[in-house]
Design an enzyme around this catalytic site. Structure first.
Site, mmCIF file in Angstrom:
data_model
loop_
_atom_site.group_PDB
_atom_site.id
_atom_site.type_symbol
_atom_site.label_atom_id
_atom_site.label_comp_id
_atom_site.label_asym_id
_atom_site.label_seq_id
_atom_site.Cartn_x
_atom_site.Cartn_y
_atom_site.Cartn_z
ATOM 1 N N ALA A 9 38.574 32.492 -33.874
ATOM 2 C CA ALA A 9 38.052 31.195 -34.340
ATOM 3 C C ALA A 9 38.185 30.166 -33.237
ATOM 4 O O ALA A 9 39.039 30.277 -32.354
ATOM 5 C CB ALA A 9 38.811 30.738 -35.583
ATOM 6 N N ASP A 10 37.336 29.154 -33.306
ATOM 7 C CA ASP A 10 37.434 28.038 -32.379
ATOM 8 C C ASP A 10 36.943 26.782 -33.073
ATOM 9 O O ASP A 10 36.063 26.844 -33.946
ATOM 10 C CB ASP A 10 36.624 28.291 -31.109
ATOM 11 C CG ASP A 10 37.052 27.351 -29.995
ATOM 12 O OD1 ASP A 10 38.129 27.602 -29.420
ATOM 13 O OD2 ASP A 10 36.350 26.375 -29.725
ATOM 14 N N THR A 11 37.530 25.652 -32.683
ATOM 15 C CA THR A 11 37.167 24.358 -33.244
ATOM 16 C C THR A 11 36.877 23.394 -32.105
ATOM 17 O O THR A 11 37.641 23.327 -31.145
ATOM 18 C CB THR A 11 38.313 23.798 -34.112
ATOM 19 O OG1 THR A 11 38.574 24.721 -35.174
ATOM 20 C CG2 THR A 11 37.953 22.445 -34.708
ATOM 21 N N LYS A 19 36.614 35.530 -28.546
ATOM 22 C CA LYS A 19 38.024 35.709 -28.928
ATOM 23 C C LYS A 19 38.196 36.961 -29.791
ATOM 24 O O LYS A 19 39.118 37.745 -29.583
ATOM 25 C CB LYS A 19 38.549 34.472 -29.662
ATOM 26 C CG LYS A 19 38.740 33.276 -28.736
ATOM 27 C CD LYS A 19 39.197 32.052 -29.498
ATOM 28 C CE LYS A 19 39.369 30.857 -28.575
ATOM 29 N NZ LYS A 19 39.827 29.652 -29.287
ATOM 30 N N SER A 79 34.007 27.578 -35.819
ATOM 31 C CA SER A 79 33.306 28.855 -35.921
ATOM 32 C C SER A 79 34.337 29.964 -36.096
ATOM 33 O O SER A 79 35.385 29.948 -35.448
ATOM 34 C CB SER A 79 32.484 29.080 -34.656
ATOM 35 O OG SER A 79 31.595 30.146 -34.847
#
Length: 192
Positions: free
Chosen positions: A75-77, A53, A112
């Site tokens: 960011a990613d969850t 991303k 992250s």
């Protein structure tokens, strides 16, 4: 433009959390396929997505703002139970299945964050343990009808109605929301 970086995310929660930290930023939304590779560990998967991303955000930023060179935050969850990643639900039955798996037990939320510029990138991942109370079928159905689980990893949002299911957490509440504040602030400080 008075922004100090670009946020590569359309998440209203991430926007809200970065605003809390007092940063000036603009938003760009790169198109990244969120698909776990065969054999890819959940922690590697979420770190790769945040990196992709941020890096796609750099490419997009160069096209939109050719004379600027700002760092990009991606960011990613994900929600993980055992070694299985629970993505966003595709329909009610998918959501019900996820929430039944989470009911009465412990799972992990991994968020992250990557900050990248044209010379380097840094990624950090925060893992939080989350415990759910036992959920009834009527609670699951009412929650789905609220609309909240539709676009959430693991089919719940801790900051909304879904917070009523959480009996305790160990780790970062804000990471479960989608952006760990301390770790994100440290990353941005290193790039700004």
């Amino acid at each position: 433009m008075s922004s100090s970086f670009l946020l590569a995310s359309g998440s209203p929660r991430r926007k809200e959390l970065l605003t809390l930290l007092g940063y000036q930023f603009d938003i760009i939304i790169p198109n990244i396929e969120e698909q776990q590779n065969t054999g890819e560990l959940p922690q590697d998967y979420v770190a790769r997505l945040s990196r992709e991303k941020a890096q796609a955000g750099l490419v997009l930023a160069k096209a939109i703002y050719p004379h600027l060179s700002l760092p990009v935050l991606g960011a990613d969850t994900i929600v993980v139970i055992g070694h299985r990643v629970l993505e966003k639900p595709v329909d009610y039955n998918d959501s019900k299945n996820m929430l039944q798996q989470l009911s009465g037990g412990k799972h992990q939320v991994m968020t992250s964050v990557t900050v990248a510029d044209h010379n380097r990138f840094k990624t950090t991942t925060v893992v939080t343990d989350v415990w759910f109370k036992v959920l009834t079928e009527s609670e699951i159905q009412a929650y789905w009808q609220s609309g909240e689980p539709c676009d959430k990893a693991g089919s719940y949002g801790i900051q909304g109605i879904g917070g009523r299911f959480v009996s305790r957490i160990e780790g970062s509440y804000h990471a479960v929301m989608g952006l760990p504040l301390m770790e994100t602030d440290l990353l941005l400080t290193d790039f700004l």
